[in-house]
Design an enzyme around this catalytic site. Structure first.
Site, short mmCIF file in Angstrom:
data_model
loop_
_atom_site.label_atom_id
_atom_site.label_comp_id
_atom_site.label_asym_id
_atom_site.label_seq_id
_atom_site.Cartn_x
_atom_site.Cartn_y
_atom_site.Cartn_z
N GLY A 1 1.11 -5.18 1.21
CA GLY A 1 0.04 -5.24 0.22
C GLY A 1 0.46 -5.94 -1.06
O GLY A 1 -0.37 -6.54 -1.75
N ASN B 1 4.76 -7.51 6.41
CA ASN B 1 5.70 -6.91 7.36
C ASN B 1 5.12 -5.78 8.17
O ASN B 1 5.85 -4.98 8.75
CB ASN B 1 6.92 -6.40 6.58
CG ASN B 1 6.54 -5.30 5.60
OD1 ASN B 1 5.48 -5.36 4.99
ND2 ASN B 1 7.37 -4.29 5.47
N GLU B 2 3.81 -5.70 8.20
CA GLU B 2 3.18 -4.56 8.87
C GLU B 2 3.70 -4.35 10.29
O GLU B 2 3.89 -3.22 10.73
CB GLU B 2 1.66 -4.72 8.89
CG GLU B 2 0.96 -4.40 7.58
CD GLU B 2 1.01 -5.56 6.59
OE1 GLU B 2 1.73 -6.55 6.86
OE2 GLU B 2 0.34 -5.47 5.55
N LEU C 1 0.83 -1.20 0.00
CA LEU C 1 0.00 0.00 0.00
C LEU C 1 0.87 1.25 0.00
O LEU C 1 1.92 1.29 0.66
CB LEU C 1 -0.92 0.01 1.23
CG LEU C 1 -1.83 -1.20 1.39
CD1 LEU C 1 -2.84 -0.94 2.50
CD2 LEU C 1 -2.54 -1.56 0.10
C1 LIG Z 1 -10.87 -1.67 6.51
C2 LIG Z 1 -9.48 -1.74 6.96
C3 LIG Z 1 -9.31 -1.00 8.19
C4 LIG Z 1 -8.23 -0.84 8.84
C5 LIG Z 1 -6.87 -1.34 8.49
C6 LIG Z 1 -5.92 -0.87 9.49
C7 LIG Z 1 -4.68 -0.94 9.43
C8 LIG Z 1 -3.96 -1.52 8.30
C9 LIG Z 1 -2.70 -0.83 8.16
C10 LIG Z 1 -1.84 -1.02 7.27
C11 LIG Z 1 -1.74 -2.02 6.28
C12 LIG Z 1 -0.72 -1.87 5.44
C13 LIG Z 1 -0.43 -2.73 4.35
C14 LIG Z 1 0.74 -2.16 3.55
O1 LIG Z 1 0.89 -2.56 2.45
S1 LIG Z 1 1.71 -0.97 4.25
C15 LIG Z 1 3.04 -0.73 3.13
C16 LIG Z 1 4.15 -1.59 3.53
N1 LIG Z 1 5.22 -1.47 2.58
C17 LIG Z 1 6.45 -1.47 2.93
O2 LIG Z 1 6.77 -1.54 4.06
C18 LIG Z 1 7.45 -1.36 1.84
C19 LIG Z 1 8.50 -0.42 2.20
N2 LIG Z 1 9.43 -0.30 1.09
C20 LIG Z 1 10.47 -1.12 0.92
O3 LIG Z 1 10.66 -2.06 1.61
C21 LIG Z 1 11.36 -0.78 -0.21
O4 LIG Z 1 11.09 0.51 -0.65
C22 LIG Z 1 11.30 -1.71 -1.37
C23 LIG Z 1 11.85 -3.06 -1.01
C24 LIG Z 1 9.86 -1.88 -1.88
C25 LIG Z 1 12.12 -1.13 -2.52
O5 LIG Z 1 13.42 -0.86 -2.05
P1 LIG Z 1 14.40 0.03 -2.92
O6 LIG Z 1 15.67 0.15 -2.18
O7 LIG Z 1 14.45 -0.48 -4.30
O8 LIG Z 1 13.66 1.44 -3.02
P2 LIG Z 1 13.58 2.55 -1.91
O9 LIG Z 1 14.71 3.51 -2.09
O10 LIG Z 1 13.40 1.97 -0.59
O11 LIG Z 1 12.20 3.28 -2.31
C26 LIG Z 1 12.10 4.03 -3.50
C27 LIG Z 1 11.05 5.07 -3.30
O12 LIG Z 1 9.79 4.44 -3.12
C28 LIG Z 1 9.21 4.89 -1.92
N3 LIG Z 1 8.40 3.84 -1.35
C29 LIG Z 1 8.77 2.63 -1.01
N4 LIG Z 1 7.77 1.92 -0.55
C30 LIG Z 1 6.69 2.72 -0.57
C31 LIG Z 1 5.33 2.55 -0.21
N5 LIG Z 1 4.84 1.42 0.29
N6 LIG Z 1 4.51 3.58 -0.38
C32 LIG Z 1 4.95 4.74 -0.88
N7 LIG Z 1 6.24 4.95 -1.24
C33 LIG Z 1 7.09 3.96 -1.10
C34 LIG Z 1 10.38 5.23 -1.08
O13 LIG Z 1 9.98 6.11 -0.08
C35 LIG Z 1 11.29 5.86 -2.05
O14 LIG Z 1 10.81 7.16 -2.30
P3 LIG Z 1 11.85 8.36 -2.44
O15 LIG Z 1 12.72 8.01 -3.59
O16 LIG Z 1 12.58 8.41 -1.18
O17 LIG Z 1 10.98 9.53 -2.68
#
Ligand SMILES: CC/C=C\C/C=C\C/C=C\C=C\CC(=O)SCCNC(=O)CCNC(=O)[C@H](O)C(C)(C)COP(=O)(O)OP(=O)(O)OC[C@H]1O[C@@H](n2cnc3c(N)ncnc32)[C@H](O)[C@@H]1OP(=O)(O)O
Length: 657
Positions: free
Chosen positions: A472, A496-497, A427
């Site tokens: 997500g 990994n939340e 997400l």
């Molecule tokens: C009805 C329901 C009701 C209630 C629900 C309640 C609670 C639920 C709550 C949450 C549920 C969440 C589910 C999710 O999916 S949360 C998202 C979790 N994602 C992550 O933790 C991923 C984090 N990112 C990484 O691990 C890495 O970025 C990577 C492995 C995907 C890629 O690594 P890289 O080294 O290749 O790239 P980076 O330099 O780290 O990132 C590049 C760039 O992208 C931005 N970014 C990374 N991930 C996200 C993301 N998930 N969302 C937005 N942006 C992201 C990162 O910040 C970098 O941006 P900048 O270049 O710094 O601007």
């Protein structure tokens, strides 16, 4: 009627009367706790463990995700917002006084609201079950609680009610969406769902907009603005709105079968002859970049895709895919009409005799390539840098999926990424902070919609995980039927939340448990583990690992394997009959006559028959029998002699009828 139905896939239970999903078995009280188990489309494994049955159950406000009383949705205001939006797409008659949607002024015009304006107004019916018709003001006034596919294999817009208007002179029936139905006075089917029956109907006047049907020369009530909630004063879901689909794929006239002209109305010339229309010939409806009442106001809808160049104009040219070569039509069992004959139309698209045809459509975030000859589409995520699941992405995802779902040429989808090293980062975190409550509601609705649509897809879904896939992203993979991952140990996958200090939503968890089992899921969730590919394979989180360069080929091979089965993606069909309460197969391609075959509540064939029927079989006490599933092809939907419809017995045994 306790609540309203959101614009969800047809199988998702309405709030007013629970329906049964194909993948799940609907809301039930957790054993011994008295607590309602939500969501009703809960995990397959859980439903099996609990020995689900099929009876219809009322869904109280408290468990409706769109009700303010729902304890799970989060902030009350968020619930209100979603509830309001959803309710606005529903007939007012069905809304409870407590529904926030009722706050919308009643005087609001309902332009183009096919079948509901004027005399077409529907009356309230009693709670029912999937595919069941509810009696209304008269015996001729039926409502479908759940509709499935139309006779061409397109999904009929999920609607809690459908008014069916008979036209005895023509021997045809018309529903309030303008679709023609076939009927024999004893039972009606729409896309394989038994929807009617009983006394001989008597005619009723219907507004012209609901008569015109589609594919004719009259107005196009199913296409474009007429079906768009935005045009009728209510919010429409882009997922259901043909404008969102960008045209095509909504025609419902039975292909190849001459439909009778709609009844004439005094002073109004009847629409012209109905011409079977290939969905690909359908002109794109006008799309306005933004719509003030759209649930997705902040960003433009994707434009209409170009009509494939290989499909020649004009629109009413007979569709080259309309008729199956005779040799591909499976032979019927003795005494049974092939379903395609019963409908007078071709079964689901057979392998094309033409050279391999590929189509592609793309939006900002997803590239879709459809290999028509294989019946397989590839959805490539292309939202750099990390394919995060933003509201835009999620919306485009759902629209693309829905488009494929409604494309008879497509039976399977491979999900993969066009961004190197990343499948999806999950997400979009920026969507979850610093935004309005309305935005959060909208965003989470989109997340759920994505999950529901993928999980409930008729198509075989294979995730080709070619990069890291946290949270997500992992959910997307988990939601597919099969997961193949590139064997690069630098790629990891998991929920990994916990590492982010948040809790994975319970339906993330349920999906995870389904795949890896309880204990592995428990520890993995508690630690917020991201599993490197080899470990992910070891714990069963992915089904297999392959070198990255072979991922595509392997995914294709797996897909072919699945599509060859007579089940989910197959094109076979089965006919059942009810003998002493058991459902017995009387034949079908690849299905042994005499074996115990199950059917869904919709009647014969249909999607996910096996999954639904497993519960049915449990209810019927024939669990030990061998069983098969019938395919999802259009050929599954058919009108059969009543004796061979297991549905009435099925429902009564299950307590649903
Ligand atoms: C009805 C329901 C009701 C209630 C629900 C309640 C609670 C639920 C709550 C949450 C549920 C969440 C589910 C999710 O999916 S949360 C998202 C979790 N994602 C992550 O933790 C991923 C984090 N990112 C990484 O691990 C890495 O970025 C990577 C492995 C995907 C890629 O690594 P890289 O080294 O290749 O790239 P980076 O330099 O780290 O990132 C590049 C760039 O992208 C931005 N970014 C990374 N991930 C996200 C993301 N998930 N969302 C937005 N942006 C992201 C990162 O910040 C970098 O941006 P900048 O270049 O710094 O601007």
């Amino acid at each position: 009627m306790r609540c309203c139905s959101p614009p969800r896939p047809a199988w998702v239970p309405t709030c007013s009367s629970s329906t049964r999903s194909r993948r799940s078995t609907g809301p039930a009280r957790a054993a011994g706790t008295g607590a309602w188990d939500w969501p009703p489309w809960r995990s397959r494994s859980r439903s099996r463990q609990r020995g689900s049955t099929i009876p219809a159950m009322l869904l109280p406000d408290a468990v409706c995700p769109h009700s303010t009383a729902s304890p799970r949705l989060g902030p009350r205001a968020a619930g209100d917002e979603v509830h309001r939006r959803c309710c606005r797409g529903q007939p007012r008659e069905l809304l409870p006084a407590s529904c926030p949607g009722m706050a919308v002024p009643l005087g609001e015009p309902e332009r183009g609201r096919a079948g509901r304006a004027g005399q077409g107004r529907t009356e309230r019916g009693s709670a029912g079950q999937d595919g069941m018709v509810q009696g209304g003001a008269g015996p001729w006034d039926h409502r479908i609680i759940k509709v499935g596919k139309d006779p061409q294999g397109h999904r009929v817009q999920p609607a809690p009610t459908t008014t069916i208007t008979p036209n005895p002179e023509q021997g045809a029936w018309l529903n309030n969406k303008g679709a023609w139905l076939s009927g024999n006075g004893r039972g009606l089917t729409e896309g394989g769902w038994l929807i009617g029956g009983g006394p001989t109907p008597r005619p009723r006047r219907v507004p012209l907009t609901s008569r015109a049907g589609n594919g004719g020369s009259g107005p196009r009530p199913l296409h474009g603005a007429d079906r768009c909630g935005a045009q009728r004063g209510g919010a429409c879901s882009a997922l259901l709105c043909p404008r969102g689909w960008g045209g095509g794929g909504l025609a419902t006239a039975p292909r190849g079968s001459p439909s009778p002209p709609p009844p004439a109305r005094r002073g109004v010339p009847p629409p012209g002859p109905r011409v079977p229309r290939c969905p690909l010939h359908a002109p794109c409806p006008p799309v306005s970049p933004t719509s003030p009442v759209s649930p997705y106001p902040p960003y433009p809808r994707p434009p209409c895709p170009p009509i494939s160049p290989h499909i020649p104009p004009p629109p009413q040219t007979p569709c080259p895919r309309g008729a199956a070569p005779p040799h591909l039509t499976p032979p019927p069992p003795p005494g049974v009409l092939p379903l395609s004959q019963a409908w007078g139309r071709a079964p689901r698209l057979p392998p094309s005799p033409l050279p391999a045809q590929r189509r592609a459509f793309s939006n900002n975030k997803i590239l879709v390539e459809l290999d028509e000859s294989a019946g397989v589409a590839t959805m490539k995520f292309k939202s750099p840098p990390v394919n995060s699941l933003s509201l835009d992405f999620l919306t485009e995802f759902c629209i693309s999926l829905e488009k494929l779902e409604n494309d008879r040429a497509c039976r399977g989808v491979i999900l993969t990424s066009a961004v190197p090293k990343i499948f999806s980062s999950g997400l979009d975190i920026t969507e979850m902070c610093g935004k309005s409550t309305e935005h959060y509601a909208e965003f989470w609705r989109a997340v759920q919609e994505m999950w529901l649509r993928l999980y409930s897809s008729n198509m075989v879904t294979v995730a080709a995980v070619n990069g890291s896939s946290p949270a997500g992203g992992c959910l997307i993979a988990l939601t597919c039927d099969y997961r193949i991952m590139a064997e690069n140990p630098k790629f990891s996958i998991g929920l990994n939340e916990a590492q982010l200090g948040i809790v994975a939503p319970f339906w993330f968890k349920d999906t995870f448990v389904n795949v890896v089992g309880h204990r592995v899921a428990e520890s993995s969730l508690q630690l917020g583990s991201l599993h490197p590919a080899p470990e992910a394979h070891r714990i069963g989180l992915v089904d297999e690992l392959v070198p990255e360069e072979k991922l595509k080929d392997r995914a294709t091979a797996v897909m072919q394997q699945w599509l060859a089965l007579p089940g989910k993606g197959g094109t076979s069909w089965a006919v059942t009959e009810c003998r002493n309460g058991d459902l017995t197969c009387v034949g079908g391609p690849g299905i042994e006559a005499g074996s115990c075959v199950s059917v869904g509540t919709g009647g014969v064939g249909g999607w996910e028959v096996g999954k639904l029927s497993k519960a049915v079989r449990a209810a019927l006490g024939c669990e030990g029998c061998a069983w098969h599933t019938a395919g999802r092809s259009a050929g599954c939907a058919g009108r059969l002699p009543p004796a061979q419809l297991a549905v009435p017995a099925l429902l009564s045994r299950a307590g649903g009828a």
